[in-house]
Design an enzyme around this catalytic site. Structure first.
Site, mmCIF file in Angstrom:
data_model
loop_
_atom_site.group_PDB
_atom_site.id
_atom_site.type_symbol
_atom_site.label_atom_id
_atom_site.label_comp_id
_atom_site.label_asym_id
_atom_site.label_seq_id
_atom_site.Cartn_x
_atom_site.Cartn_y
_atom_site.Cartn_z
ATOM 1 N N CYS A 100 -26.905 -28.079 41.140
ATOM 2 C CA CYS A 100 -26.210 -27.642 39.919
ATOM 3 C C CYS A 100 -25.199 -28.673 39.442
ATOM 4 O O CYS A 100 -24.693 -28.558 38.322
ATOM 5 C CB CYS A 100 -25.509 -26.309 40.163
ATOM 6 S SG CYS A 100 -26.630 -25.039 40.731
ATOM 7 N N HIS A 132 -18.630 -24.616 37.152
ATOM 8 C CA HIS A 132 -20.046 -24.247 37.163
ATOM 9 C C HIS A 132 -20.152 -22.729 37.027
ATOM 10 O O HIS A 132 -19.421 -21.987 37.686
ATOM 11 C CB HIS A 132 -20.682 -24.725 38.470
ATOM 12 C CG HIS A 132 -22.069 -24.222 38.683
ATOM 13 N ND1 HIS A 132 -23.013 -24.203 37.675
ATOM 14 C CD2 HIS A 132 -22.682 -23.706 39.778
ATOM 15 C CE1 HIS A 132 -24.140 -23.706 38.159
ATOM 16 N NE2 HIS A 132 -23.961 -23.383 39.423
ATOM 17 N N ASN A 142 -26.758 -18.133 35.458
ATOM 18 C CA ASN A 142 -26.495 -19.412 36.117
ATOM 19 C C ASN A 142 -27.662 -20.343 35.812
ATOM 20 O O ASN A 142 -28.772 -20.133 36.296
ATOM 21 C CB ASN A 142 -26.358 -19.160 37.627
ATOM 22 C CG ASN A 142 -26.157 -20.435 38.424
ATOM 23 O OD1 ASN A 142 -26.448 -21.535 37.958
ATOM 24 N ND2 ASN A 142 -25.685 -20.289 39.645
HETATM 25 O O1 UT7 Z 1 -25.584 -22.233 41.419
HETATM 26 C C1 UT7 Z 1 -25.561 -22.407 42.786
HETATM 27 C C2 UT7 Z 1 -24.343 -21.844 43.368
HETATM 28 N N1 UT7 Z 1 -24.539 -20.445 43.607
HETATM 29 C C3 UT7 Z 1 -23.514 -19.632 43.821
HETATM 30 O O2 UT7 Z 1 -22.389 -20.050 43.782
HETATM 31 C C4 UT7 Z 1 -23.790 -18.196 44.192
HETATM 32 C C5 UT7 Z 1 -22.801 -17.759 45.252
HETATM 33 N N2 UT7 Z 1 -23.038 -16.414 45.736
HETATM 34 C C6 UT7 Z 1 -22.879 -15.309 44.992
HETATM 35 O O3 UT7 Z 1 -22.614 -15.401 43.806
HETATM 36 C C7 UT7 Z 1 -22.931 -13.971 45.665
HETATM 37 O O4 UT7 Z 1 -23.114 -14.150 47.044
HETATM 38 C C8 UT7 Z 1 -24.061 -13.040 45.135
HETATM 39 C C9 UT7 Z 1 -23.742 -12.607 43.722
HETATM 40 C C10 UT7 Z 1 -25.409 -13.736 45.190
HETATM 41 C C11 UT7 Z 1 -24.149 -11.769 45.997
HETATM 42 O O5 UT7 Z 1 -22.890 -11.114 45.985
HETATM 43 P P1 UT7 Z 1 -22.186 -10.740 47.342
HETATM 44 O O6 UT7 Z 1 -20.970 -10.026 46.994
HETATM 45 O O7 UT7 Z 1 -22.058 -11.994 48.169
HETATM 46 O O8 UT7 Z 1 -23.224 -9.745 47.984
HETATM 47 P P2 UT7 Z 1 -23.704 -9.689 49.498
HETATM 48 O O9 UT7 Z 1 -24.883 -10.533 49.702
HETATM 49 O O10 UT7 Z 1 -22.518 -9.875 50.405
HETATM 50 O O11 UT7 Z 1 -24.148 -8.165 49.604
HETATM 51 C C12 UT7 Z 1 -23.187 -7.107 49.492
HETATM 52 C C13 UT7 Z 1 -23.920 -5.778 49.500
HETATM 53 C C14 UT7 Z 1 -24.899 -5.631 50.664
HETATM 54 O O12 UT7 Z 1 -24.915 -4.270 51.029
HETATM 55 P P3 UT7 Z 1 -24.071 -3.738 52.293
HETATM 56 O O13 UT7 Z 1 -24.538 -4.549 53.474
HETATM 57 O O14 UT7 Z 1 -22.625 -4.010 51.943
HETATM 58 O O15 UT7 Z 1 -24.402 -2.291 52.356
HETATM 59 C C15 UT7 Z 1 -26.230 -6.008 50.067
HETATM 60 O O16 UT7 Z 1 -27.320 -5.394 50.719
HETATM 61 O O17 UT7 Z 1 -24.708 -5.650 48.324
HETATM 62 C C16 UT7 Z 1 -26.084 -5.474 48.665
HETATM 63 N N3 UT7 Z 1 -26.876 -6.246 47.710
HETATM 64 C C17 UT7 Z 1 -27.279 -5.749 46.525
HETATM 65 N N4 UT7 Z 1 -27.127 -4.551 45.963
HETATM 66 C C18 UT7 Z 1 -27.649 -4.378 44.724
HETATM 67 C C19 UT7 Z 1 -27.260 -7.537 47.798
HETATM 68 N N5 UT7 Z 1 -27.923 -7.902 46.691
HETATM 69 C C20 UT7 Z 1 -27.942 -6.822 45.885
HETATM 70 C C21 UT7 Z 1 -28.471 -6.586 44.599
HETATM 71 N N6 UT7 Z 1 -28.284 -5.345 44.066
HETATM 72 N N7 UT7 Z 1 -29.101 -7.527 43.901
#
Ligand code: UT7
Length: 353
Positions: free
Chosen positions: A127, A271, A302
């Protein structure tokens, strides 16, 4: 033995300054709201908005190819810069989603711009591709190697994302942004702050190469197995944590080499990865209360290497920021790599111009 003849210095004795002279963008026609994504990933509009800030994004249609989007963005950047396309003397292209290994894209863009013959090459830096390419362009101008450099960042991430991937399907999107860089009486682009953390190469990655995929396809002939094609994958939490810690020093370095503090920054364009990462950075950097911050991710998603020029274009087109203001750009992504610099904002040209 006689001493070798000295090579005449190619660079001018006084290194010229460089600046962004114009920015242009191309946003694909098709707007895709969260409601179109959620069913396949067992998610909700509310979850996506809360966790990332994204409300909608654009996905390219068949005719909105990498070349088409790049050319449109580059033409608009040239229009904004108010230069004759004939004086463009270098094109640098950055992307992560070209599905062909060659020929490189930059010569094709230069042909579309009517500039066959000039140096033109592609780079890949996740990116941070656009700002990395802009840093290279800046140095080419300062060294006297080139004068008017077109830099393009473009993606068709929808080609490389599984619609069932809960981490990637709602984040990544398509679009193109471009800038013309050129000589300037004033410093319009500071020295770059950049780096790449090779300990995190598996945090954002393609899950298999196309050679492996085709071997799987051949091996599956005559069987009911349908091999899954290669997709882009991301360990979201890992990237989030890395960004939340590594980007503050990266931004501080960009400010330091520009001889500025965060209080001098009128506009901050990180970004467009996640609004929550942006908020962490705003707080840590202690920006001025009136500093304008890019939030293009809300309606653009993104777009990886296209994210910075698209976000700059949106701010200026909508009047939230003005040409002449001082902006800190900081991109990061696959690598994990980052690149950013302080710039004087240029004018933009839009579809309507
Ligand atoms: O361009 C390249 C650079 N990229 C980035 O900078 C992206 C960086 N990462 C992120 O933006 C975030 O990690 C995400 C937006 C991708 C995900 O958000 P998060 O707050 O890190 O979610 P997580 O993976 O920690 O998951 C939290 C909870 C989990 O449930 P439990 O274990 O708390 O019950 C996941 O199973 O959310 C659940 N979950 C979802 N729920 C609904 C994970 N993905 C989803 C989803 N919809 N799509």
């Amino acid at each position: 033995m006689t001493a070798p003849a000295p090579i005449a210095p190619a660079a001018p004795a006084e290194r010229p300054h460089a600046a962004y002279l114009g920015i242009g963008a191309y946003r694909p026609r098709r707007v895709v709201p969260n409601s179109e994504i959620v069913d396949k990933i067992d998610s909700s509009d509310e979850w996506i908005k809360t966790r990332s800030g994204i409300e909608s994004r654009r996905f390219a249609e068949d005719d909105e190819t990498i070349l088409m989007m790049s050319t449109k963005a580059a033409e608009r950047a040239i229009k904004a810069a108010k230069i004759d396309p004939e004086i463009v003397d270098c094109v640098i292209f950055a992307s992560n989603t070209r599905l062909e290994l060659g020929p490189s894209m930059a010569p094709q863009i230069s042909r579309e711009l009517g500039r066959v013959g000039i140096p033109a090459f592609d780079i890949t830096a996740g990116c941070s591709g656009f700002t990395t390419a802009a840093a290279i362009g800046t140095d080419l101008i300062r060294a006297g190697t080139a004068k008017y450099v077109v830099v393009v960042g473009v993606e068709r991430l929808s080609d490389l994302i599984s619609e069932n991937d809960r981490t990637c399907a709602f984040i990544f999107a398509d679009g193109a942004g471009a800038a013309v860089l050129g000589p300037s009486d004033e410093v319009g682009i500071s020295q770059v702050s950049w780096g790449a953390d090779g300990d995190f190469t598996t945090a954002i990655y393609q899950d298999k190469d196309f050679g492996t995929y085709f071997d799987e396809v051949h091996a599956s002939e005559g069987t009911p197995e349908i091999p899954e094609r290669p997709y882009l994958r991301m360990e979201g939490r890992k990237v989030f944590r890395w960004a939340a810690t590594a980007l503050l020093p990266a931004c501080q370095e960009a400010l330091k080499v520009a001889g500025l503090t965060s209080k001098d920054i009128d506009v901050f364009v990180p970004h467009q990865a996640n609004l929550r990462i942006t908020q962490v950075l705003i707080k840590a950097l202690e920006l001025r209360d009136d500093c304008v911050v890019a939030e293009d991710i809300v309606t653009t998603g993104n777009t990886s290497a296209a994210s910075i020029p698209l976000a700059v274009e949106e701010l200026i087109r909508t009047g939230k920021a003005q040409p002449g203001q001082t902006a800190l750009l900081m991109a990061f992504g696959s690598g994990l790599a980052y690149a950013g610099h302080v710039i004087t904002l240029p004018p933009v040209a839009t579809e309507e111009d």
